[in-house]
Structure formats: structure tokens, C-alpha cells
Design a protein around this motif. Sequence first.
Motif, PDB file in Angstrom:
ATOM      1  N   TRP A  97     128.637 -32.327   7.790  1.00 19.78           N
ATOM      2  CA  TRP A  97     127.254 -32.023   7.426  1.00 19.78           C
ATOM      3  C   TRP A  97     127.219 -31.114   6.207  1.00 19.78           C
ATOM      4  N   ARG A  98     128.006 -30.077   6.230  1.00 21.78           N
ATOM      5  CA  ARG A  98     127.981 -29.088   5.134  1.00 21.78           C
ATOM      6  C   ARG A  98     128.433 -29.696   3.817  1.00 21.78           C
ATOM      7  N   ASN A  99     129.391 -30.610   3.857  1.00 23.99           N
ATOM      8  CA  ASN A  99     129.900 -31.202   2.620  1.00 23.99           C
ATOM      9  C   ASN A  99     129.050 -32.347   2.096  1.00 23.99           C
ATOM     10  N   THR A 100     128.477 -33.147   2.984  1.00 20.54           N
ATOM     11  CA  THR A 100     127.754 -34.328   2.520  1.00 20.54           C
ATOM     12  C   THR A 100     126.259 -34.096   2.358  1.00 20.54           C
ATOM     13  N   ILE A 107     119.778 -31.107   2.785  1.00 24.72           N
ATOM     14  CA  ILE A 107     119.271 -30.313   3.910  1.00 24.72           C
ATOM     15  C   ILE A 107     119.350 -28.846   3.500  1.00 24.72           C
ATOM     16  N   ALA A 108     118.389 -28.076   3.934  1.00 24.77           N
ATOM     17  CA  ALA A 108     118.303 -26.664   3.553  1.00 24.77           C
ATOM     18  C   ALA A 108     119.610 -25.924   3.837  1.00 24.77           C
ATOM     19  N   ASP A 109     120.033 -25.113   2.858  1.00 25.33           N
ATOM     20  CA  ASP A 109     121.251 -24.321   3.023  1.00 25.33           C
ATOM     21  C   ASP A 109     121.185 -23.436   4.261  1.00 25.33           C
ATOM     22  N   GLU A 110     120.016 -22.889   4.541  1.00 26.31           N
ATOM     23  CA  GLU A 110     119.862 -22.020   5.708  1.00 26.31           C
ATOM     24  C   GLU A 110     120.251 -22.761   6.987  1.00 26.31           C
TER      25      GLU A 110
END
Length: 75
Positions: free
Chosen positions: A22-25, A30-33
Motif C-alpha cells: 500500500w505504501r509503495n503503490t 491515498i492520503a499520506d496520513e
Amino acid sequence: MKVREAELTDAFSIAKVNIDSWRNTDKGIIADEYLNNLNYEKKEQAMKNIIINSTKDKNMYLLLKIIAHPKYACK
């Protein structure tokens, strides 16, 4: 490649792959928060619950890529 049912001992690894994916793609989508607040321990527990509650008709499977060390490869 090998396919097998997920085991409780797989839960953290599944959680890590899920969150890191999720964080990489999804960065910038999607919101960083939201991404920064994803929690490995909570996701691990969710994966354990899925594995524990698996039934004959509803299981979690893993696709494993076996990487052989050259020293031990078949000749």
C-alpha cells in the motif's frame, strides 16, 4: 512456485507485505496520513483472525517463490 495454506506464523509477513505494498503503490493516491497510520501489529492480528476463521470453503493461500541458493541448486 509453491502454493500452500497460510499458517498463523505467516501473519506478520502477510501484514508487512500488505502494508508495504500500500505504501509503495498508493503514495500520492491515498492520503499520506492514512498510509503512515497503517499498523503492522493491527494488520497482523487481522491476518491471524482470517487464518483462524478459515473454513474448508474459505482459506487464505500463499504463493511462494522458492529461491534456491546457487550452492544448493540441482545440477
